[in-house]
Design an enzyme around this catalytic site. Structure first.
Site, PDB file in Angstrom:
ATOM      1  N   HIS A  22       0.762  -1.302  -0.172  1.00 32.10           N
ATOM      2  CA  HIS A  22      -0.202  -0.160   0.120  1.00 32.10           C
ATOM      3  C   HIS A  22       0.990   1.439   0.090  1.00 32.10           C
ATOM      4  O   HIS A  22       1.548   1.161   0.941  1.00 32.10           O
ATOM      5  CB  HIS A  22      -1.101  -0.316   1.386  1.00 32.10           C
ATOM      6  CG  HIS A  22      -1.764   1.160   1.051  1.00 32.10           C
ATOM      7  ND1 HIS A  22      -2.367   1.951   2.314  1.00 32.10           N
ATOM      8  CD2 HIS A  22      -3.146   2.376   0.393  1.00 32.10           C
ATOM      9  CE1 HIS A  22      -2.981   2.512   2.302  1.00 32.10           C
ATOM     10  NE2 HIS A  22      -3.072   3.039   1.028  1.00 32.10           N
ATOM     11  N   ASP A  69      -4.648   3.800  -4.953  1.00 32.71           N
ATOM     12  CA  ASP A  69      -5.032   4.242  -3.198  1.00 32.71           C
ATOM     13  C   ASP A  69      -6.357   5.210  -3.195  1.00 32.71           C
ATOM     14  O   ASP A  69      -6.014   5.584  -4.123  1.00 32.71           O
ATOM     15  CB  ASP A  69      -3.526   4.906  -3.092  1.00 32.71           C
ATOM     16  CG  ASP A  69      -3.873   5.161  -1.872  1.00 32.71           C
ATOM     17  OD1 ASP A  69      -4.328   5.026  -0.343  1.00 32.71           O
ATOM     18  OD2 ASP A  69      -2.338   5.073  -1.109  1.00 32.71           O
ATOM     19  N   TYR A 118      10.690  12.739 -13.480  1.00 35.61           N
ATOM     20  CA  TYR A 118      11.871  11.777 -13.235  1.00 35.61           C
ATOM     21  C   TYR A 118      12.533  11.410 -11.708  1.00 35.61           C
ATOM     22  O   TYR A 118      12.784   9.887 -11.399  1.00 35.61           O
ATOM     23  CB  TYR A 118      13.186  12.691 -14.606  1.00 35.61           C
ATOM     24  CG  TYR A 118      12.559  12.753 -15.813  1.00 35.61           C
ATOM     25  CD1 TYR A 118      12.036  12.302 -16.396  1.00 35.61           C
ATOM     26  CD2 TYR A 118      13.775  13.486 -16.177  1.00 35.61           C
ATOM     27  CE1 TYR A 118      11.865  11.674 -17.642  1.00 35.61           C
ATOM     28  CE2 TYR A 118      13.466  13.964 -17.516  1.00 35.61           C
ATOM     29  CZ  TYR A 118      12.255  12.924 -18.003  1.00 35.61           C
ATOM     30  OH  TYR A 118      12.216  13.321 -19.405  1.00 35.61           O
TER      31      TYR A 118
END
Length: 150
Positions: A22, A69, A118
């Site tokens: 999670h 989530d 990035y």
């Protein structure tokens, strides 16, 4: 082949998705993203490939087994276009549609500036490189939970 598993998900991808917990993040990257070098910095440390798929197809396959989530705003994110952060190109619209379908309701992604993306990708759990050739086909997905049976 396995019953009930999207055949676009290969064994390596399934292993990583199962290993994630999670809040862990997954990067779905286009063919131009520096996937190999970024993947070396991730928790998993090796690049995963789904090269025969577009970003939308890869996200759809991943979300067939991985919940997003529900506790955070950055459950899903897209790389913003340079100098035009509010424009959502067609590749990102396709991924948004895959997310909305998996969630059963509209749930907009947040945007992340290119170089910030990035940096975040290097701290992710893993990177999957797709065959997506359209620009800005790079996404972050944050793993949610599978609740107990009712």
């Amino acid at each position: 082949m396995l019953k009930g598993i999207d055949p676009r998900l290969n064994a390596d991808v399934l292993y990583v998705l199962r290993s994630m917990g999670h809040g862990d993040t997954l990067i779905i990257a286009d063919a131009n993203f520096p996937s190999d070098s970024v993947a070396r910095s991730t928790v998993y440390g090796d690049l995963l490939r789904m090269e025969n798929l577009t970003a939308g197809q890869a996200v759809e396959a991943v979300l067939s087994v991985m919940p997003l989530d529900t506790f955070v705003e950055d459950f899903a994110a897209r790389m913003e276009m340079v100098d035009d952060k509010d424009t959502v190109p067609p590749v990102q619209e396709e991924v948004q549609s895959a997310i909305d379908a998996a969630e059963g309701r509209p749930r907009p992604m947040i945007g992340i500036e290119r170089f910030d993306f990035y940096d975040i990708a290097r701290k992710s759990y893993a990177v999957i490189q797709t065959g997506e050739r359209r620009f800005y086909g790079c996404f972050l997905l944050r793993k949610g939970v599978v609740g107990p049976d009712a």
